[in-house]
Write a protein that holds these residues in place. Structure first.
Motif, PDB file in Angstrom:
ATOM      1  N   MET A  53       1.391 -16.455 -10.082  1.00  0.00           N
ATOM      2  CA  MET A  53       2.712 -16.971  -9.735  1.00  0.00           C
ATOM      3  C   MET A  53       3.843 -16.258 -10.461  1.00  0.00           C
ATOM      4  O   MET A  53       5.011 -16.514 -10.195  1.00  0.00           O
ATOM      5  CB  MET A  53       2.786 -18.467 -10.041  1.00  0.00           C
ATOM      6  CG  MET A  53       1.964 -19.337  -9.106  1.00  0.00           C
ATOM      7  SD  MET A  53       2.457 -19.178  -7.372  1.00  0.00           S
ATOM      8  CE  MET A  53       4.089 -19.900  -7.434  1.00  0.00           C
ATOM      9  N   SER A  54       3.511 -15.359 -11.379  1.00  0.00           N
ATOM     10  CA  SER A  54       4.542 -14.637 -12.132  1.00  0.00           C
ATOM     11  C   SER A  54       4.990 -13.399 -11.369  1.00  0.00           C
ATOM     12  O   SER A  54       4.181 -12.512 -11.084  1.00  0.00           O
ATOM     13  CB  SER A  54       3.986 -14.222 -13.504  1.00  0.00           C
ATOM     14  OG  SER A  54       4.852 -13.312 -14.138  1.00  0.00           O
ATOM     15  N   ASP A  55       6.264 -13.346 -11.032  1.00  0.00           N
ATOM     16  CA  ASP A  55       6.778 -12.185 -10.310  1.00  0.00           C
ATOM     17  C   ASP A  55       6.657 -10.913 -11.138  1.00  0.00           C
ATOM     18  O   ASP A  55       6.393  -9.826 -10.608  1.00  0.00           O
ATOM     19  CB  ASP A  55       8.250 -12.402  -9.934  1.00  0.00           C
ATOM     20  CG  ASP A  55       8.422 -13.452  -8.854  1.00  0.00           C
ATOM     21  OD1 ASP A  55       7.464 -13.674  -8.093  1.00  0.00           O
ATOM     22  OD2 ASP A  55       9.513 -14.054  -8.781  1.00  0.00           O
TER      23      ASP A  55
ATOM     24  N   ALA B  48       5.822 -22.280 -18.665  1.00  0.00           N
ATOM     25  CA  ALA B  48       5.325 -21.401 -17.605  1.00  0.00           C
ATOM     26  C   ALA B  48       4.754 -22.205 -16.443  1.00  0.00           C
ATOM     27  O   ALA B  48       3.895 -23.072 -16.642  1.00  0.00           O
ATOM     28  CB  ALA B  48       4.245 -20.478 -18.167  1.00  0.00           C
ATOM     29  N   TYR B  49       5.248 -21.933 -15.253  1.00  0.00           N
ATOM     30  CA  TYR B  49       4.747 -22.498 -13.994  1.00  0.00           C
ATOM     31  C   TYR B  49       4.574 -24.012 -14.089  1.00  0.00           C
ATOM     32  O   TYR B  49       5.549 -24.741 -14.206  1.00  0.00           O
ATOM     33  CB  TYR B  49       3.462 -21.775 -13.588  1.00  0.00           C
ATOM     34  CG  TYR B  49       2.930 -22.140 -12.216  1.00  0.00           C
ATOM     35  CD1 TYR B  49       3.794 -22.340 -11.143  1.00  0.00           C
ATOM     36  CD2 TYR B  49       1.567 -22.310 -12.004  1.00  0.00           C
ATOM     37  CE1 TYR B  49       3.309 -22.678  -9.888  1.00  0.00           C
ATOM     38  CE2 TYR B  49       1.067 -22.650 -10.751  1.00  0.00           C
ATOM     39  CZ  TYR B  49       1.939 -22.849  -9.698  1.00  0.00           C
ATOM     40  OH  TYR B  49       1.453 -23.188  -8.461  1.00  0.00           O
ATOM     41  N   ASP B  50       3.321 -24.531 -14.069  1.00  0.00           N
ATOM     42  CA  ASP B  50       3.114 -25.972 -14.000  1.00  0.00           C
ATOM     43  C   ASP B  50       2.820 -26.612 -15.353  1.00  0.00           C
ATOM     44  O   ASP B  50       2.361 -27.752 -15.422  1.00  0.00           O
ATOM     45  CB  ASP B  50       1.987 -26.314 -13.014  1.00  0.00           C
ATOM     46  CG  ASP B  50       0.699 -25.554 -13.304  1.00  0.00           C
ATOM     47  OD1 ASP B  50       0.674 -24.755 -14.257  1.00  0.00           O
ATOM     48  OD2 ASP B  50      -0.291 -25.764 -12.563  1.00  0.00           O
ATOM     49  N   THR B  51       3.112 -25.916 -16.436  1.00  0.00           N
ATOM     50  CA  THR B  51       2.928 -26.475 -17.770  1.00  0.00           C
ATOM     51  C   THR B  51       4.104 -27.383 -18.129  1.00  0.00           C
ATOM     52  O   THR B  51       5.246 -27.093 -17.798  1.00  0.00           O
ATOM     53  CB  THR B  51       2.841 -25.349 -18.822  1.00  0.00           C
ATOM     54  OG1 THR B  51       1.705 -24.540 -18.538  1.00  0.00           O
ATOM     55  CG2 THR B  51       2.709 -25.919 -20.227  1.00  0.00           C
TER      56      THR B  51
ATOM     57  N   ARG C  74      -4.146 -18.930 -11.352  1.00  0.00           N
ATOM     58  CA  ARG C  74      -3.024 -19.244 -10.465  1.00  0.00           C
ATOM     59  C   ARG C  74      -1.692 -19.038 -11.176  1.00  0.00           C
ATOM     60  O   ARG C  74      -0.725 -18.533 -10.593  1.00  0.00           O
ATOM     61  CB  ARG C  74      -3.140 -20.695  -9.991  1.00  0.00           C
ATOM     62  CG  ARG C  74      -4.246 -20.935  -8.973  1.00  0.00           C
ATOM     63  CD  ARG C  74      -4.416 -22.405  -8.697  1.00  0.00           C
ATOM     64  NE  ARG C  74      -5.360 -22.656  -7.611  1.00  0.00           N
ATOM     65  CZ  ARG C  74      -5.980 -23.809  -7.403  1.00  0.00           C
ATOM     66  NH1 ARG C  74      -5.747 -24.832  -8.222  1.00  0.00           N
ATOM     67  NH2 ARG C  74      -6.826 -23.949  -6.405  1.00  0.00           N
ATOM     68  N   LYS C  75      -1.637 -19.429 -12.447  1.00  0.00           N
ATOM     69  CA  LYS C  75      -0.406 -19.278 -13.210  1.00  0.00           C
ATOM     70  C   LYS C  75      -0.006 -17.801 -13.292  1.00  0.00           C
ATOM     71  O   LYS C  75       1.168 -17.451 -13.124  1.00  0.00           O
ATOM     72  CB  LYS C  75      -0.589 -19.854 -14.611  1.00  0.00           C
ATOM     73  CG  LYS C  75       0.632 -19.747 -15.499  1.00  0.00           C
ATOM     74  CD  LYS C  75       0.368 -20.313 -16.889  1.00  0.00           C
ATOM     75  CE  LYS C  75       0.301 -21.809 -16.873  1.00  0.00           C
ATOM     76  NZ  LYS C  75       0.148 -22.385 -18.237  1.00  0.00           N
ATOM     77  N   GLN C  76      -0.982 -16.920 -13.551  1.00  0.00           N
ATOM     78  CA  GLN C  76      -0.682 -15.495 -13.650  1.00  0.00           C
ATOM     79  C   GLN C  76      -0.253 -14.919 -12.301  1.00  0.00           C
ATOM     80  O   GLN C  76       0.628 -14.063 -12.233  1.00  0.00           O
ATOM     81  CB  GLN C  76      -1.899 -14.746 -14.172  1.00  0.00           C
ATOM     82  CG  GLN C  76      -2.248 -15.115 -15.609  1.00  0.00           C
ATOM     83  CD  GLN C  76      -3.413 -14.313 -16.147  1.00  0.00           C
ATOM     84  OE1 GLN C  76      -3.380 -13.094 -16.163  1.00  0.00           O
ATOM     85  NE2 GLN C  76      -4.452 -15.003 -16.576  1.00  0.00           N
TER      86      GLN C  76
ATOM     87  N   ARG D 296       2.391 -10.301 -11.938  1.00  0.00           N
ATOM     88  CA  ARG D 296       1.344 -10.538 -10.947  1.00  0.00           C
ATOM     89  C   ARG D 296       0.591  -9.247 -10.642  1.00  0.00           C
ATOM     90  O   ARG D 296       1.200  -8.235 -10.261  1.00  0.00           O
ATOM     91  CB  ARG D 296       1.938 -11.094  -9.656  1.00  0.00           C
ATOM     92  CG  ARG D 296       0.889 -11.283  -8.573  1.00  0.00           C
ATOM     93  CD  ARG D 296       1.433 -11.877  -7.305  1.00  0.00           C
ATOM     94  NE  ARG D 296       0.374 -12.015  -6.320  1.00  0.00           N
ATOM     95  CZ  ARG D 296       0.504 -12.625  -5.149  1.00  0.00           C
ATOM     96  NH1 ARG D 296       1.678 -13.159  -4.828  1.00  0.00           N
ATOM     97  NH2 ARG D 296      -0.507 -12.706  -4.312  1.00  0.00           N
TER      98      ARG D 296
END
Length: 536
Positions: free
Chosen positions: A209-211, A357-360, A205-207, A214
């Motif tokens: 979410m990367s514009d 990164a994202y939710d970290t 999911r984290k990957q 992705r």
């Protein structure tokens, strides 16, 4: 949950599109889905159940991708073995983990069979079919006497034929172990971070979410390093997104440049040692690399000067990530926009490994665990849904590293007011000279600014007066001459003078570990071998 369902769904969306390329072989989404169903069914048919592990020991090849997704579908654990490990370490893994099957290539046949015999466990040997490219120059197996003729175990093709192509999707709990990620501990013994199915899902999911990175239909990702480790962390997200993964059977800068140009690769990942080789390649500037839209650097610290050189060669598409096996993958990153801005406007930012990164969540804390203020150096701790909670069968080590939901990384860093994280060293690598803390990476960054320096490693060496003294071990570019005194003064002009190297040694090459990281311990050890007092 079952992670293999994402391949099955993508095979429904894009059945005839290419999902995998390795050498001369290609796999469509439909073919990969069918073959992984077969392998998953065969493993289940042989009695493997969730909690059992399948290990792999091979150089890059497509069957490793098949194995990964078959294990997702069957709900089994994967225990990837670094293809450069020695026979004793392989044996340790087979004893340490619940490995029921070992898949191996021709180049590792003798080591695999010897390790299975030495481990004395119920482990089925599964040799892969011999293919061109199995044998890698300079990586010959040891020559101990091992039976080399006759059938062994169940050949991979025969095992595959035992299963049907019917869909397989064994339900597992998200907290069940999915991957045993083996890394060396401070004592040198291998330990395994337990990545759960939930950790792997969170990482995917984290990957996505990367514009910038992705994967999507039309993405052509080049996997240059071992796909069983960091280079292959994007496989699940790539399959989810409908992209194509090109697996490089063996690394060389020439093979990398040729593949990017020929296959019109759009995204790739390199460790700093690989990037250094590409930048030093005499024909790099003459290649058409215009298809690349994302080049991610990670796996080890990288000097700001190397990032500048990378942007000069590839354009403003270079990004950097920071993560560990204990965090499943990237927990902080500098985007391509960050690095491009740093090159032109904010040079300090080139020393950063980015923002969370994202939710970290990331904190920098003191010895008591209290969060520190901006620009104060402390230990990096992280938490998030992709962070590991334990080492396999290592309760004491787990208690030291995983505390109250946080991973204690052992990395020292400071955080800027705007949230960018700046790594300064590993706790164990910091040099203490005359009571002053000196960070190896800061001195190395200064050395890399000198045009003659190709690669550098800074270590602390014995000093009767100061306890430790700063020493630089340097590899120069071919045809570029520089003296130790010149490099010392060069650093003195860029650092506080107490941080400059007190001595410089030139070597033809520096040692790297099996994952391509600079092996600082191997550089440091000879200088302390005869010391009466060792600094740990």
């Amino acid at each position: 949950m079952n992670l293999g369902t994402y391949l099955t769904r993508s095979a429904r969306y894009w059945p005839d599109e290419t999902v995998l390329v390795c050498g001369e072989r290609t796999w469509s989404y439909r073919q990969l889905d069918c073959r992984t169903n077969q392998l998953a069914a065969a493993l289940i048919g042989r009695g493997l159940r969730p909690g059992d592990a399948v290990a792999s020991l091979a150089w890059n090849r497509g069957e490793l991708v098949e194995t990964e997704f078959a294990l997702y579908k069957a709900g089994l654990m994967r225990a990837p073995v670094n293809a450069r490990l020695g026979r004793g370490e392989i044996t340790h893994i087979l004893r340490y983990a619940p490995v029921r099957v070992l898949v191996f290539d021709a180049a590792h046949r003798e080591d695999a069979l010897a390790a299975i015999a030495a481990a004395g466990t119920d482990c089925l040997p599964v040799p892969l079919d011999d293919v061109p490219g199995d044998d890698v120059p300079g990586d010959d197996a040891p020559s101990d006497e091992i039976p080399a003729a006759g059938p062994v175990g169940v050949p991979y093709a025969d095992l595959l034929a035992e299963g049907t192509g019917d869909p397989v999707a064994v339900e597992v709990d998200e907290d069940e172990p999915c991957v045993l990620n083996f890394t060396s501990g401070s004592t040198g013994a291998l330990k395994a971070a337990v990545q759960t199915f939930g950790n792997r899902l969170a990482n995917m999911r984290k990957q996505l979410m990367s514009d910038e990175s992705r994967p999507r239909p039309g993405t052509r990702y080049l996997a240059c390093g071992p796909i069983t480790h960091a280079t292959g962390m994007g496989l699940l997200a790539g399959v989810f997104g409908g992209s194509t993964t090109h697996v490089l059977p063996a690394w060389s800068p020439e093979a990398f440049l040729e593949t990017v140009e020929k296959e019109r690769i759009t995204a790739t990942f390199l460790v700093p040692a690989m990037l250094t080789m590409v930048l030093a390649h005499p024909g790099a500037a003459d290649r058409d690399l215009s298809s690349l839209t994302s080049l991610r650097i990670g796996g080890a610290p990288i000097a700001p000067q190397r990032l500048r050189e990378a942007v000069a060669l590839f354009g403003p598409i270079v990004a950097q990530g920071y993560g560990l096996g204990e965090t499943t993958s990237v927990v902080a990153g500098l985007t391509g926009q960050d690095i491009a801005r740093a090159v032109t406007e904010d040079p300090e930012l080139l020393q950063s490994c980015g923002r969370a990164a994202y939710d970290t969540e990331i904190r920098v804390v003191d010895e008591a665990g209290r969060e520190l203020g901006p620009r104060e150096v402390g230990e990096v701790i992280v938490r998030g849904p992709d962070c590991v909670r334990e080492y396999w069968q290592e309760p004491e080590l787990s208690a030291e590293t995983f505390k109250d939901g946080w991973v204690h990384t052992g990395d020292l860093a400071w955080m800027r007011e705007d949230g960018y994280l700046f790594l300064v060293d590993r706790k164990k690598d910091m040099i203490i000279s005359g009571g002053f803390n000196i960070y190896c990476t800061e001195v190395e960054a200064a050395l890399y600014e000198h045009p003659a320096v190709r690669e550098a490693c800074v270590v602390g060496v014995p000093d009767e007066r100061w306890g430790e003294a700063v020493k630089a071990v340097v590899v120069t570019h071919e045809g570029r001459a520089v003296t130790p005194g010149e490099l010392i003064e060069f650093c003195a002009g860029r650092l506080d003078r107490y941080k400059k190297p007190r001595s410089v040694e030139f070597v033809p090459e520096l040692p790297h570990n099996r994952n391509g990281k600079l092996d600082r311990k191997a550089v440091r050890e000879p200088y302390w071998a005869d010391a009466a007092r060792r600094v740990n």
